[in-house]
Motif scaffolding. Sequence first.
Motif, PDB file in Angstrom:
ATOM      1  N   HIS A 222      30.697  43.272  -9.483  1.00 40.15           N
ATOM      2  CA  HIS A 222      30.287  44.422  -8.635  1.00 40.15           C
ATOM      3  C   HIS A 222      28.692  44.548  -8.473  1.00 40.15           C
ATOM      4  O   HIS A 222      27.939  43.986  -9.125  1.00 40.15           O
ATOM      5  CB  HIS A 222      30.833  45.859  -9.221  1.00 40.15           C
ATOM      6  CG  HIS A 222      30.358  45.977 -10.673  1.00 40.15           C
ATOM      7  ND1 HIS A 222      29.191  46.457 -11.331  1.00 40.15           N
ATOM      8  CD2 HIS A 222      30.885  45.453 -11.986  1.00 40.15           C
ATOM      9  CE1 HIS A 222      29.024  46.142 -12.389  1.00 40.15           C
ATOM     10  NE2 HIS A 222      29.988  45.733 -12.828  1.00 40.15           N
ATOM     11  N   THR A 223      28.256  45.660  -7.785  1.00 42.00           N
ATOM     12  CA  THR A 223      26.671  45.544  -7.549  1.00 42.00           C
ATOM     13  C   THR A 223      26.213  46.560  -8.283  1.00 42.00           C
ATOM     14  O   THR A 223      24.998  46.733  -8.170  1.00 42.00           O
ATOM     15  CB  THR A 223      26.567  45.426  -5.973  1.00 42.00           C
ATOM     16  OG1 THR A 223      27.229  46.829  -5.387  1.00 42.00           O
ATOM     17  CG2 THR A 223      27.012  44.304  -5.282  1.00 42.00           C
TER      18      THR A 223
ATOM     19  N   THR B 241      27.352  51.075   0.426  1.00 43.90           N
ATOM     20  CA  THR B 241      28.591  51.746  -0.285  1.00 43.90           C
ATOM     21  C   THR B 241      28.890  53.245   0.503  1.00 43.90           C
ATOM     22  O   THR B 241      28.201  53.464   1.319  1.00 43.90           O
ATOM     23  CB  THR B 241      28.144  52.231  -1.689  1.00 43.90           C
ATOM     24  OG1 THR B 241      26.813  52.907  -1.430  1.00 43.90           O
ATOM     25  CG2 THR B 241      27.931  51.076  -2.753  1.00 43.90           C
TER      26      THR B 241
ATOM     27  N   ASP C 247      32.901  50.594  -2.508  1.00 40.68           N
ATOM     28  CA  ASP C 247      31.651  49.520  -2.453  1.00 40.68           C
ATOM     29  C   ASP C 247      32.556  48.206  -1.828  1.00 40.68           C
ATOM     30  O   ASP C 247      33.293  47.537  -2.649  1.00 40.68           O
ATOM     31  CB  ASP C 247      31.262  49.089  -3.880  1.00 40.68           C
ATOM     32  CG  ASP C 247      30.116  48.185  -3.747  1.00 40.68           C
ATOM     33  OD1 ASP C 247      29.980  47.293  -2.647  1.00 40.68           O
ATOM     34  OD2 ASP C 247      29.333  47.851  -4.715  1.00 40.68           O
TER      35      ASP C 247
ATOM     36  N   GLU D  12      32.965  44.345  -3.872  1.00 40.23           N
ATOM     37  CA  GLU D  12      33.340  44.220  -5.095  1.00 40.23           C
ATOM     38  C   GLU D  12      34.725  43.441  -5.300  1.00 40.23           C
ATOM     39  O   GLU D  12      35.202  43.301  -4.091  1.00 40.23           O
ATOM     40  CB  GLU D  12      34.166  45.479  -5.776  1.00 40.23           C
ATOM     41  CG  GLU D  12      32.798  46.602  -6.126  1.00 40.23           C
ATOM     42  CD  GLU D  12      33.303  47.626  -7.154  1.00 40.23           C
ATOM     43  OE1 GLU D  12      34.416  47.605  -7.680  1.00 40.23           O
ATOM     44  OE2 GLU D  12      32.576  48.562  -7.272  1.00 40.23           O
TER      45      GLU D  12
ATOM     46  N   THR E  64      40.214  46.585  -6.501  1.00 46.23           N
ATOM     47  CA  THR E  64      39.536  46.867  -7.606  1.00 46.23           C
ATOM     48  C   THR E  64      39.234  48.413  -7.872  1.00 46.23           C
ATOM     49  O   THR E  64      38.895  49.279  -7.009  1.00 46.23           O
ATOM     50  CB  THR E  64      38.202  46.226  -8.107  1.00 46.23           C
ATOM     51  OG1 THR E  64      37.236  46.583  -7.283  1.00 46.23           O
ATOM     52  CG2 THR E  64      38.492  44.673  -8.204  1.00 46.23           C
TER      53      THR E  64
ATOM     54  N   TYR F  68      38.415  49.786 -16.052  1.00 43.03           N
ATOM     55  CA  TYR F  68      38.402  49.155 -15.152  1.00 43.03           C
ATOM     56  C   TYR F  68      39.677  48.394 -14.766  1.00 43.03           C
ATOM     57  O   TYR F  68      40.328  47.944 -15.751  1.00 43.03           O
ATOM     58  CB  TYR F  68      37.108  47.966 -14.866  1.00 43.03           C
ATOM     59  CG  TYR F  68      37.087  47.093 -16.103  1.00 43.03           C
ATOM     60  CD1 TYR F  68      37.869  45.942 -15.746  1.00 43.03           C
ATOM     61  CD2 TYR F  68      36.626  47.178 -17.093  1.00 43.03           C
ATOM     62  CE1 TYR F  68      37.807  44.800 -16.832  1.00 43.03           C
ATOM     63  CE2 TYR F  68      36.537  46.032 -18.289  1.00 43.03           C
ATOM     64  CZ  TYR F  68      37.433  45.078 -17.833  1.00 43.03           C
ATOM     65  OH  TYR F  68      37.391  43.961 -19.065  1.00 43.03           O
TER      66      TYR F  68
ATOM     67  N   SER G  66      28.460  39.434 -12.420  1.00 41.28           N
ATOM     68  CA  SER G  66      27.790  39.988 -11.433  1.00 41.28           C
ATOM     69  C   SER G  66      26.131  39.796 -11.417  1.00 41.28           C
ATOM     70  O   SER G  66      25.492  39.984 -10.290  1.00 41.28           O
ATOM     71  CB  SER G  66      27.739  41.595 -11.900  1.00 41.28           C
ATOM     72  OG  SER G  66      29.127  42.093 -11.821  1.00 41.28           O
TER      73      SER G  66
END
Length: 808
Positions: free
Chosen positions: A52-53, A116, A142, A145, A249, A258, A356
């Motif tokens: 993810h960012t 996003t 987002d 991801e 996700t 998560y 990531s």
Amino acid sequence: MKSHTRVLVIGGGVVGCSVLYHLAKAGWTDITLIERAELTAGSTWHAAGGFHTLNGDPNVAKLQQYTVELYREIEALSGQSCGLHLTGGVMLAGTKERMDWLKMAHAKGRYLGMHTEIISAAEAKKLMPLIDEKQFAGAMYDPLEGHLDPYGTTHAYAKSAKLKGADIVLRNRVVDMSQREDGTWDVATEQGNIHAEHVVNCGGLWARECGRMVGLELPVLAMEHMYFLTEDMPEVAEINASTGKEVITALDFEGEIYMRQERGGMLLGTYEQACKPWSERETPWDFGQNLLEPDLDRIAPSLEVGFRHFPAFENAGIRRVINGPFTFAPDGNPLVGPIRGLRNYWVACGVMAGFSQGGGVGLALSNWMVHGDPGFDVWGMDVARYGDWTTLTHTNAKVRENYARRFRIRFPNEELPAARPFRTTPVYDRLIDHNAVFGDMCGLEHALWFAPSKAEAKDDFSFSRSNDFPHIAAESAAVREGVGLLEISNFAKYEISGKGADAWLDKLLPNRLPARGRMVLTPMLNENGMLIGDFTLAREADDRFWVFGSGLAEQYHMRWFQAHLPDSGVTLRAHGLDLVGLQIAGPKSRELITRLVHEDLSKEAFPFMAFGRFNVGIIPAIVGRVTYTGDLGYELWVKPEHQRALFDFLMKEGADLGLKLFGGRALNSLRLEKSFGSWSREYRPIYTPWEAGLERFVSTQKPDFIGRDAMLKARDAGPVRKLATFVVDALDADVIGDEPIWRDGKVVGWVTSGGYAHHSKASVALGYVEAAAFDAGAPYEIEIIGERRGAKMAAEPLFDPKGLRMRG
Ligand SMILES: Cc1cc2nc3c(=O)[nH]c(=O)nc-3n(C[C@H](O)[C@H](O)[C@H](O)COP(=O)(O)OP(=O)(O)OC[C@H]3O[C@@H](n4cnc5c(N)ncnc54)[C@H](O)[C@@H]3O)c2cc1C
């Protein structure tokens, strides 16, 4: 194995392989990676592979974005699949505060070019049908991801590096190393010795042990981490059939969970509160591709929430539980860069989200090695944010705290409690007696504000103005109207002496050196002409100088100073807490200090930016006539054994002048209305002095100093962006930092810091605006908690623009 290599990378996890690839890509091909066992044999092989960012630090977020975008490149180059599933993902907020936090994260992402979206719980349900939307206040979507195959990805990096000429040696442990006079390394491995110009520690689970080979105790700790895989779930099959896609996700902050799809079922992992460190003192070398004993009881509280939030899980069978260790630094961000005092030794470890962050870490480190600069703002992951002051047990407490808070909100006024107090100064108890609320900077306690009673001496955490607001107002008023006293021991102080000191500083710093008994402000530049420091520089004698700067950056600056120190002629000393400080500021500060000294401290005899050494009361002190408040004031530096006595003298003598203690938050309020920038906020290595408004502190007439040519080029090219002060039409929340600045419906800049300037009665933001959009008369907007507020650019500082008060 060859006997010589330009770079030896220790460790074939995802991080080591990324570093190897990026070095090879940058053209350094005489490079070797040595791996104890097989590639991925540390924490990499059992990772859940999610990426993810999102990151609290936008600069780290940017590098995470780079990482995710890199996978196609290494797949194409190597022919090795990364098993990429770019599903997109939702981050689910269960509370209003979390929703506010997501709005802020979304706003930050905007100026970084991230895409996003803030969505409702109902929209989140459409995207991720497994959720019970009644449990959520909303979400952020987002598109960048997903998840990947950790094994395939690591091998894709490795193969790409090999194709560019890198060597990889497997089943060969690095057992020891020693440094030659010329700074290169003799590295002993199980398969023989190898001579390396540079060594990079990417030892992951064994990074500490690899550090200890060179006498380094890195602040990393491994934590156990669990996720489980379910049996096939009919709900998953249904989503797959109806959407034609895999389940996206999801990250559930309140459940600390998560999840993603894995085959016909789901993978669910959690950052449990009852977290458990692994191998606290030493990682065994014989730990292979092993897993740890699962302990479902530990994650039961999270699962309970999870079942409520994602009802389909209640009927799902658990196919397998994975419990594996991976490493964290105390703040959860990586430790990257060169180590102060250890020439040609680099680290890239403590990477807790290798899939990531691994690509960004590799890129930054290779830039640093090849070009001398990481090329990005990597302060958030620079190993220099920690120093000799950490201990194994301090790291342990902070890592556990960070792990358990991984999905918690950290409010802007929230100070974390673990391992405190750790470093204190002699006046600490005195400040407690005055109801100080403390902050922690590099483990050092420093007063943030003072409450009227013990019971009130705590922060109510909030994104808005909080319970400290009226007290900071009173402290600011004391400084502007009378006299305030602040402890300043958390500044860095360096003493530079010797016959070569003058010439060395002249080359190191772009401003002219001050005359004896005087001070100047000066930035410091790197070879690219970018800001890497801002200091007050004082000359005590022809061959003795003092440099005062950000305490946060002491290791960072010492690393630079030491790397540029000549072999002889200059003695450099960072005083740390060997020298502690108090500051008095405000129109009555001269009257106060005059009561305690014999010297003539009149405006004429001891003017603004004067510097001297004399007794204050009975105490020997170093005194500078400057303060960061922008008011008349004095910084007093003394040995620790004198600090309490000095404090008591000042409090007693100042009583009838209305002397009031003030803290770091009032200082921030005061410097904002003077438009004074601060290190790591307004001043960072991505800005030139022209952009940061520091041009008056660089001497273009000086023929030779580090960064001169690049700085002049930047001047001639014109600034890309410029620092500005804004007055924001805020309601009950001020900017925190990293908010986007809007003009004509477009994001044209970002906020670096801000808050409420009590004396000027204005909500202030400092920030950078693109040069093309910089127009003092234009209407701007600044986004605060998802709402755009009107903002007016101030043509000059709000308080005392001519600087008459501080010169008075
Ligand atoms: C259960 C679990 C789930 C995870 N899920 C995710 C996830 O979804 N997404 C994500 O991004 N991250 C995840 N992680 C974290 C991820 O695994 C790490 O961020 C990543 O593996 C770190 O890689 P590394 O290369 O730094 O370390 P490591 O993988 O530990 O690699 C270090 C390598 O160095 C070698 N080595 C060490 N010392 C020596 C020596 N002296 N000589 C030679 N070789 C040496 C080791 O053998 C090892 O191969 C998870 C971790 C766990 C435990």
